[in-house]
Structure formats: structure tokens, C-alpha cells
Enzyme design. Structure first.
Site, mmCIF file in Angstrom:
data_model
loop_
_atom_site.group_PDB
_atom_site.id
_atom_site.type_symbol
_atom_site.label_atom_id
_atom_site.label_comp_id
_atom_site.label_asym_id
_atom_site.label_seq_id
_atom_site.Cartn_x
_atom_site.Cartn_y
_atom_site.Cartn_z
ATOM 1 C CB CYS A 193 -18.724 -56.923 15.335
ATOM 2 S SG CYS A 193 -19.916 -55.828 14.525
ATOM 3 C CB CYS A 238 -18.529 -52.193 16.854
ATOM 4 S SG CYS A 238 -18.364 -53.883 17.502
#
Length: 366
Positions: free
Chosen positions: A80, A83
Site C-alpha cells: 500500500c 501506509c
């Protein structure tokens, strides 16, 4: 203030991976205590995240859990971009302990958290925790807790609480400790802060500059506001909004030396500016503003680079908020902080004005 984990060393998780139900509860709560212990992957997007990822939560039936980022990537998932789950498992044990300590302090705002009790909570010696916490965050655990209390104290005052009530709600043991810190953290007494600056006397002047109208406001402590705009009225309204109950008046001759020095340096070399500043902010904001004043004219830094210099590589949003909270344009040159792709990003006094300031500095090489 956010702690960001360094990525120099890699440490495999030292605690067992939770079972599926416990892992899903951690994901639902966005619990940062589980970062580094596992990652979750979403089959519909082929993306994996850390448990605390702020993204929208998927359906439980679309989620799989993996003990490490490498395992998720081997299964065909990609990390991701919000994050950065690989970084969570690259954190050394000491940094993980400091993050746990930070979260514990934030979870107990009304308690006096001693260094000894905090060290016992995270499984680290008091000496090691004090030293590591200061190295990673720039402040001691006690200073961090005091900063959170001051922030809460300000919030309660703005909400209309009495000074004594705000003192109690913020977790201070006595009003004397608040008054000891009032000059540095509020720029005025707590009572004056509660009254929106009542009791403060601010004088301002407005002059022309190459970048529009320039307002300089000052107190007996120093310059508290420098703003750029298109009209006198708009600049004065903004000043009165910041200090709604302060005594504000025009005084073109009172701070002439300050004004001349600022105007003479606007768009140029502000490193040598020698004017007193009356600026209030959190410890983190003060650290950011100090770094901004070290950026040479004609040069820029990204929000991420500033965060890295502070030892918190992922605190880019906090840096951006500190820039947006700056009330002293040009002197604290937040216009020299840009996005990682080189685009200007936001600017309190107008993005186009930010572009012109940067272009002027690059062209004149000052």
C-alpha cells in the site's frame, strides 16, 4: 506529533502472529500496536497493508493475513502506498518500544505517566527509553506529555472553560505549572488566551511589497504576524480573526526597523534577519519552523525531507500542518517547502504567490 520508524535495520517480528479473529479486530480498530506483527492483504485490489492503515476497510471475506511483507509479496500482493507496510517491519525493537510509549502517553492524558512506569510498560530500561525517545522524537517523554497537555489546555480554553477547569481537564496538577509555561507556549497569560487575546496589545502596519500588500504585526515581545495579501482590509480581518479580542491598532512608526528589514529581505536572503519573534506553537511546530529558517534562499525542501531531518520520515502530514500553522510569512519561509514531485503544494497566502516567491529567489540566487 507522529513517530516514524527508521528503515536502516530489519528486524523480524518477535511476537507471535495473532489468529484470524484477533488480527481482524486489530484491523477494524486500526490498532498501531499490531504494526510489524502481520499485514493484511485484500484480494480484490491485490494490495496489502499494515493493521493501522487509514484506508477504507474491506469486507472480512476478502482479507488474508500474512506474517510479513515478504510473504504477502510472494503471494502476488503489492505494498500500500498510504501506509507503507514494509517500513513497519523494518523497525528495530527500540523504535517499536518508543512508538508503544508514545501511544501509551496519548492514551492516558489525565494521568501523570512517570518514566519508570512507562519503561515498565514497554519493557525497556528508564535510561534507554529516555535516550531513545529523545533521539527519535526530539523531546523527552515528559516533554511530549507536557506538549499534549498544553494542546488540550488550549482547546479547553477556546471552548470556553475557565482557567481552573481547563487546567484540571488537561491533566496539570496545579495552575502554577500552567503559568510557568504560559509565556512560552501561549505568548500570553492563560486568561488572556481564553479571552481570544484579550489583554494583548498588537500594533500593525501595512506596506507595499513586490508580492502584494504586506502586514507586519508585533507585540512587546516581537513580531507575531507577517501576512501577504491583496488588500488592507483582508489582511486586517485575518489578523483580527487570529486575535479576536486583542487590542489591535495601526502603528506605522512603532516597528519601523522590523518592517524595513522584512521588506528588504522579502524574496531574498532571510537567513540574516535579526528581529525578535513572538511565535507560539507546539514543540514539533517550533522544530519545523526552525528548520525552515535554515533552507537557503532559492532552494526548496519537500515535506518528506523536513520530516526526515526531524527523525520522523513519515511525518509529512504533520510537517504540512506545521507549515499551514505558520503566521509569520517570509521570515519563517514555509514557501520553500514543496511536495515530493516538486509542485508547490498549499500556501496560506496563495499558491500563485508561493510560485512567484520561489521563482524570484531562484532568479536572483539569493
Amino acid at each position: 506529533m507522529m513517530l516514524t520508524m527508521p528503515t536502516t535495520f530489519r528486524a523480524e517480528p518477535t511476537t507471535p502472529v495473532p489468529d484470524g479473529d484477533e488480527a481482524w479486530r486489530a484491523v477494524e480498530r486500526r490498532d498501531p500496536r499490531f504494526d510489524g506483527r502481520f499485514v493484511y492483504a485484500v484480494r480484490s485490489t491485490r494490495i496489502y497493508c499494515r493493521p493501522s492503515c487509514p484506508s477504507r476497510r474491506p469486507s472480512r471475506d476478502r482479507v488474508s493475513f500474512y506474517p510479513a511483507a515478504a510473504a504477502a509479496e510472494e503471494a502476488g500482493y503489492r505494498a500500500c502506498r498510504r501506509c507503507h507496510p514494509r517500513e513497519a517491519q523494518a523497525a528495530p525493537a527500540a523504535a517499536v518500544a518508543v512508538e508503544r510509549a508514545r501511544l501509551f502517553i496519548e492514551a492516558h492524558p489525565d494521568q501523570v505517566v512517570t518514566l519508570a512506569s512507562l519503561a515498565a510498560e514497554v519493557g525497556m530500561s528508564s535510561f534507554h527509553l529516555q535516550r531513545t525517545f529523545k533521539r527519535l522524537l526530539g523531546v523527552s517523554p515528559r516533554e511530549y506529555q507536557d506538549t499534549l497537555r498544553i494542546t488540550r489546555f488550549k482547546s479547553r480554553l477556546r471552548a470556553g472553560d475557565t482557567v481552573s477547569r481547563a487546567t484540571y481537564e488537561a491533566g496539570f496538577g496545579s495552575s502554577s505549572r500552567v503559568y510557568e509555561r504560559s509565556d512560552k507556549t501561549l505568548g500570553m497569560t492563560p486568561a488572556a488566551y481564553r479571552r481570544g487575546g484579550a489583554g494583548m496589545h498588537i500594533t500593525y502596519t501595512i506596506v507595499d511589497s513586490p508580492f502584494g500588500k504586506l502586514l507586519v504585526g508585533g507585540t512587546d515581545r516581537g513580531v507575531c504576524a507577517v501576512a501577504l495579501g491583496d488588500s488592507d482590509d483582508a489582511l486586517v480581518r485575518a489578523l483580527r480573526t487570529d486575535f479576536p479580542r486583542a487590542e489591535i491598532g495601526r502603528g506605522d512608526d512603532l516597528h519601523r526597523d522590523w518592517v524595513e528589514e522584512i521588506v528588504g529581505n522579502i524574496g531574498g536572503g532571510n537567513l540574516g534577519l535579526n528581529i525578535p519573534l513572538d511565535m507560539q506553537g507546539t514543540t514539533f511546530q517550533q522544530q519545523v519552523w526552525t528548520l525552515l529558517r535554515k533552507i537557503p534562499p532559492g532552494r526548496t525542501r519537500s515535506y518528506g525531507e523536513i520530516a526526515s531531518e526531524l527523525g520522523n520520515p513519515r511525518a509529512t502530514r504533520a510537517v504540512a500542518r506545521a507549515c499551514a500553522s505558520n503566521r509569520i510569512a517570509v521570515v519563517i519561509p514555509c514557501h520553500r517547502v514543496v511536495r515530493s514531485d516538486g509542485t508547490p503544494g498549499g500556501y496560506k497566502w496563495g499558491v500563485e504567490r508561493k510560485r512567484r516567491l520561489l521563482e524570484h529567489e531562484r532568479r536572483h540566487g539569493r
